[in-house]
Enzyme design. Sequence first.
Site, mmCIF file in Angstrom:
data_model
loop_
_atom_site.group_PDB
_atom_site.id
_atom_site.type_symbol
_atom_site.label_atom_id
_atom_site.label_comp_id
_atom_site.label_asym_id
_atom_site.label_seq_id
_atom_site.Cartn_x
_atom_site.Cartn_y
_atom_site.Cartn_z
ATOM 1 C CB SER A 146 -0.939 0.010 1.209
ATOM 2 O OG SER A 146 -0.228 -0.168 2.413
ATOM 3 C CG ASP A 391 -1.850 5.234 8.245
ATOM 4 O OD1 ASP A 391 -0.708 4.765 8.378
ATOM 5 O OD2 ASP A 391 -2.442 5.279 7.145
ATOM 6 C CG HIS A 394 -0.471 4.038 4.443
ATOM 7 N ND1 HIS A 394 -1.121 3.327 5.437
ATOM 8 C CD2 HIS A 394 -0.234 3.164 3.437
ATOM 9 C CE1 HIS A 394 -1.268 2.069 5.053
ATOM 10 N NE2 HIS A 394 -0.737 1.940 3.847
#
Length: 426
Positions: A146, A391, A394
């Site tokens: 990702s 998160d 990312h």
Amino acid sequence: MEQQHSNKTQQKSRINTKIALQITLPLILFATISIQLSKNLCFKKAPTPTMNLYLEQQVKTINPRAIIKRCDLFSGQWIPNPDAPYYTNNSCGVIQEHQNCMKFERPDIGFMKWRWKPNDCDLPIFNANLFLEIVRNKSLAFLGDSVARNHMQSLICLLSQVESPTDVSNSKDDNFKRWHFETYNFTLAILWSPYLVKAQDNDPNGKTGKSFYGLYLDEPDEVWKAQIDEFNYIIISAGHWFFRPIIYYENRHFMGCRYCEIDNLTEYSLTFGYRNAFRTAFRAILEKESFKGTVYMRTFAPAHFEGGDWEHGGDCTRKRPYNTTEVTLEGENLDLYKTQMEEFKEAQKLGAKRGLRFRLLDMTQLMLMRPDGHPSKYGRPAKYNDIWPSDCVHWCLPGPIDSWNDFLLEMIKTEGFDTEIPSLGK
């Protein structure tokens, strides 16, 4: 008579001067405009035919040896860039919710306003017009997880300031997207393969991040292997999925595991599976005679959890980059980095014998210095803050990951010349 002749001569001279001015002034004006246009190519409207011609000439005159100057692009520091960002969540339609820090009202904007400055040279800000001219009639695939998809979306956002691409995907799955820039006949794709090798979820109904994946360490993922022939450039990366519980197989036989916590099972190190996955992936590329493209390995970008890991309250709330003295590459991050580099150097050496180009996008140290660039809790509605973990893996879009494309353009510009590999140390 002589006076009359003199008057005629002066009159003729004035006429010639006017004619000369009428000819030269437009030329001077045209040259001035051309210079100004060349200074403002980045992130403007789609180029006109005249602009395209100018850029094509610039591409043809690029001197890779003059660009490289043996400068280590990856050693430097983050410096302020008040002109950034170069797009917003309104101007780019491919930003996923969990990276859309603007939409979810992250209160600070300073994390978007930095650029990387190498110690011994300059790294130009990404020029979308120039990039698209260089990759005209070509294709590029991001192979990985990702974060690789995060990188592809960053590139699309930057290129969309020149032309909005068309979704030409055969699947609605975000992990297998393809985008086409029609004017330039340029295609971007993501080839989802977080482990690079054949993988099997042995507990598909288990908790996210806790299910046991089975990795066949000597077998490449056939999904990407079957498609790489279609691309001129491959950017390969992997990392964060190797922190999950994993069962290892070789020759289809069980070997042992990682993070299993089961008695009487051989427990392997984190780098064991990581090394073998890259080795197998590189071997698959090297043995595929029909592949003629260039391979870029993007090194691991560390996470920045503080106060706990991702499921135990860890968060990333810093508001500025670290400087070079504030953080050190160590522990598991260093182990993964050294493992990648060792496998890359071997693949590059073998690739040279086959005529394949392997290039390095060394992002580890410089992204270790960016704890401020993650979504944290600004990748979802506030009502989920007590339910979902922060998160810190990312990157916000726009954000620090956009700088990866500064490096990518500079590397593509210098294509055909070796990239110096930094010392791995002990």
